[in-house]
Design a protein around this motif. Structure first.
Motif, PDB file in Angstrom:
ATOM      1  N   GLY A 187      42.771  60.588 -11.554  1.00 18.75           N
ATOM      2  CA  GLY A 187      42.241  59.257 -11.325  1.00 18.75           C
ATOM      3  C   GLY A 187      40.896  59.296 -10.637  1.00 18.75           C
ATOM      4  N   LYS A 188      40.155  58.182 -10.759  1.00 19.55           N
ATOM      5  CA  LYS A 188      38.828  58.096 -10.157  1.00 19.55           C
ATOM      6  C   LYS A 188      38.568  56.677  -9.700  1.00 19.55           C
ATOM      7  CE  LYS A 188      33.933  58.998 -11.220  1.00 19.55           C
ATOM      8  NZ  LYS A 188      32.999  59.550 -12.224  1.00 19.55           N
ATOM      9  N   ALA A 189      37.973  56.546  -8.521  1.00 19.74           N
ATOM     10  CA  ALA A 189      37.531  55.259  -7.991  1.00 19.74           C
ATOM     11  C   ALA A 189      36.117  55.446  -7.470  1.00 19.74           C
ATOM     12  CB  ALA A 189      38.460  54.778  -6.876  1.00 19.74           C
ATOM     13  N   ALA A 190      35.203  54.541  -7.864  1.00 20.71           N
ATOM     14  CA  ALA A 190      33.809  54.679  -7.466  1.00 20.71           C
ATOM     15  C   ALA A 190      33.202  53.298  -7.271  1.00 20.71           C
ATOM     16  CB  ALA A 190      33.016  55.465  -8.517  1.00 20.71           C
ATOM     17  N   GLY A 191      32.252  53.218  -6.357  1.00 16.12           N
ATOM     18  CA  GLY A 191      31.569  51.958  -6.107  1.00 16.12           C
ATOM     19  C   GLY A 191      30.146  52.176  -5.652  1.00 16.12           C
TER      20      GLY A 191
END
Length: 735
Positions: A187-191
């Protein structure tokens, strides 16, 4: 990909990173085919058709498509570039090449490579979420400085915000293997948040990604390379910041910083495969000894630019970059670490860590000559200091001694427009002044074991054997050279042009591999020729057609170096550097066609490379470069569609079989070839964000990757299968 040509290679390292917004601000329409980016990363404001070498621009749309498919910027470049070798799908990029030579990876012009002790981790130093485009420059050129004998891969980070107030982007995505195995999920989360208030702007962001185990086309867990490092079973955190201030109408100051760290979880142990029966290396759950392999890179750059200073274009940049690459450890069969003075034979555990630090500065000024506007001149000066060492962190020993590199290089370029642009002449020179400093040191007392056998020739020693541990006198070898480039461009009509060029490139050999392997007495580094630099040349001719629905190019190149650098496996399975004459030539063909269906496009790319080296030191090349040093021939086919809120892409890559020939050819390294197909679809739901579904290896082909198939033919721990069908679902929101 927007394909363009350049002669002035240095520039990728300087301008694009410093003021990347310029590319969008100065964009021009391209015959209804969307927007053509004017590349300012060439230390020149001249148009692309004035520059006679080749560069590919991977824009944000194409980059996001490829990263959604394969997961990294390096894979994106490899997928789209036929003369770039297929990646190993590992953390280490050892052996990955462009035009048969090592590329220089850069972020905003800051070199990420560690050429003095090449840890081959330079493809993973920033998350692609923060990369706005990739500028891929083909061929050697000394104007870029050290590195990049095969070309330059410059990752230009996101530009300054254009609108007042707050804006940004968020990304959430999940990845699964074909069989949806529990340990195969990632999984990946980016902002990214951007803010602009008058002359001031700021951009800050973070990206976190976790990767599970990888599975091949047969549903088996792919083996781990616990020493060199893995992207599978890992976690990565990338931080990014950019702060800018507009100085008047044409000046600007920017501070850009980034930090990237990828660490293995160490949850798996390798299970040997069997090359004879085609069984690939696999993995089972278990705790690997020592610290898992990891990579960390930090960069800071400060730049000041002015596009109209005294009627010309001024660019300056100072930067700091450091990296710390940790490699996994083993007891045996890594005899290099064994020392009977510390522990009994085959009982000593150790692992190494590569540490590198760079400080550099670049400055250039360009303008047309007053009263003779057809002649444009660029003057500049580059400086670089690099300090690198490789330590064994379990026992505190030094494997590669601390090595200092210093480069001071003034350069000049000129471009002359003749006959109202029908002909252009371009050329220049760079004076490279290099010093490498190494203090006195001792090599490791490495121990090997040769099994006693009646089949050994009479007098052959057997049993434990210790070599190395010799004293080496340090030194300050210095090198000076004038490196030139030149080219001619003919454009008989708009959209059709031909060019020919010559450029000399320069890099240091992998000094660490050389110095750590010295096992002779009375070596003085001041006179040790194997530390002499690699000077390569690149000659090429090309034709480009860009008219109506057609965008195509054909390029043929020759490249040679009298003392090149090859990676050759020693009996212990560790790759050493050998300095031999290398000759490479190749053909690159790219063709894109817009179809009558609105938004539909077809693309074809082909690369044929031949590379040979002098294996017996008689001055003539006689043996093919193997898969560790050159990519296979390749044919790429793509079909894309983009209209309204919907877009889709299907791409197939044909890696063609190859039989290596020559005096030292090993038939076990011949390559059988394979074909891979990927696909991605995206729908933009407006205020709700965009949804993308991607599939890598769409038809779930079972194959052995190119690197594993063409090197180390007796190593069953390095016989890796490629990833089977891998699905990625992502949600992208912009505000």
């Amino acid at each position: 990909m927007l394909r363009r040509s350049f002669w002035s290679l240095p520039l990728v390292a300087l301008l694009a990173p410093i003021h990347p917004a310029c590319a969008q601000e100065r964009a021009v329409e391209d015959d209804g085919d969307g927007t053509e980016i004017v590349v300012t990363a060439a230390r020149t404001v001249l148009p692309p058709n004035a520059l006679p070498l080749t560069i590919d621009i991977i824009d944000k749309t194409a980059l996001d498509q490829q990263i959604a498919i394969s997961g990294s910027v390096t894979d994106a470049v490899a997928n789209l570039t036929p003369s770039f070798s297929p990646t190993r799908q590992k953390l280490s990029g050892a052996g990955e090449s462009l035009r048969g030579r090592s590329p220089l990876y850069a972020i905003n012009g800051i070199p990420q490579s560690t050429p003095l002790r090449d840890g081959s981790r330079d493809g993973f130093t920033i998350d692609g979420f923060f990369v706005d485009r990739v500028e891929l420059i083909y061929g050697s050129n000394a104007l870029q400085g050290i590195g990049g004998t095969g070309g330059i891969v410059n990752q230009v980070t996101v530009g300054a915000p254009k609108t007042e107030g707050l804006s940004g982007r968020a990304l959430l995505q999940g990845t699964a293997s074909e069989g949806f195995q529990d340990d195969g999920f990632g999984g990946k989360a980016a902002g990214l948040v951007q803010y602009k208030a008058g002359r001031f702007d700021a951009s800050v962001g973070a990206a976190y990604e976790t990767r599970g185990a990888y599975y091949d086309g047969n549903g088996h867990r792919i083996g781990v390379n616990s020493t060199q490092g893995e992207t599978l079973d890992s976690r990565a955190l990338s931080l990014f910041g950019r702060f800018g201030y507009q100085l008047g109408e044409t000046g600007r100051i920017d501070l850009i910083a980034s930090r990237f760290q990828l660490k293995g979880n160490g949850d798996y142990l390798a299970i040997p495969g069997n090359r004879a029966t085609g069984v690939p290396t696999s993995a089972v759950r278990g705790d690997a000894p020592g610290d898992p392999a990891a990579s960390r890179t930090e960069s800071v750059a400060l730049s000041i630019t002015d596009t109209a200073l005294w009627g010309g274009n001024f660019v300056s940049q100072v930067f700091f970059n450091r990296s710390r690459d940790t490699f996994g450890g083993e007891v045996a069969p890594v005899p290099t670490f064994q020392d009977p003075a510390i522990a009994p034979l085959n009982t000593l555990f150790d692992q190494s860590q590569n540490r590198s630090r760079k400080i550099g500065a670049k400055i250039s000024y360009e303008r047309a000559i007053p009263g003779f506007e057809a002649l444009t001149v660029t003057l500049g000066f580059d400086a670089l200091w690099d300090k690198t060492e490789q330590r064994l962190i379990a026992t505190g020993r030094t494997w590669v001694p601390p090595t200092d590199f210093r480069s001071l290089a003034p350069f000049g370029q000129a471009n002359l427009k003749l006959f109202d642009g029908l002909v252009r002449l371009a050329g220049g020179a760079r004076w490279e002044n290099v010093e490498i400093k190494i203090d006195d040191y001792h090599t490791l007392a490495s121990t090997t074991f040769v099994a006693c056998s009646p089949t050994l020739p009479p007098g052959t020693p057997c049993g434990p054997s210790t070599y190395g541990g010799v004293a080496v006198a340090g030194g300050k070898p210095k090198f000076e050279d004038l490196l030139i480039n030149g080219g001619v461009i003919v454009e008989p009509t708009e959209g059709i042009r031909a060019y020919a060029s010559y450029a000399e490139g320069f890099t240091a050999p992998d000094v660490g591999r050389i110095t750590r392997a010295i096992n002779k007495l009375n070596v003085d580094l001041d006179t040790y020729l194997d530390i002499s630099p690699i000077v390569s040349n690149n000659r090429e001719i090309g034709v480009e057609v860009k008219r109506g629905p057609l965008d195509g190019s054909v390029t043929y190149f020759w490249s040679s170096s009298d003392k090149g650098q090859l990676l050759i496996a020693n009996p212990g399975g560790i790759f050493d550097v050998q300095r031999q004459r290398v000759e490479i030539q190749g053909l690159e063909v790219n063709l894109g066609v817009r179809l009558p269906i609105e938004g539909a496009r077809l693309g074809i790319g082909y690369a044929h490379l031949d590379g040979r080296y002098d294996s017996d030191a008689d001055g003539r090349v006689d043996t093919d470069l193997d898969g560790t040093n050159i990519s296979p021939d390749r044919l790429n086919l793509t079909a894309s569609y983009a209209r309204g809120r919907f877009s889709a892409l299907v791409q197939t890559q044909f890696y063609l079989s190859r039989t290596f020939k020559g005096l030292k050819r090993d038939p076990r390294n011949d390559f059988g070839g394979y074909t891979l197909t990927d696909a991605t679809v995206r729908y933009d739901a407006g205020r709700l964000g965009a949804i993308r579904l991607s599939a890598q290896n769409l038809f779930n082909l079972q194959y052995i990757d190119y690197s594993s198939d063409t090197r180390l033919p007796t190593d069953n721990l390095s016989y890796f299968a490629g990833r089977g069908r891998t699905l990625t679902l992502g949600w992208d929101y912009r505000f």
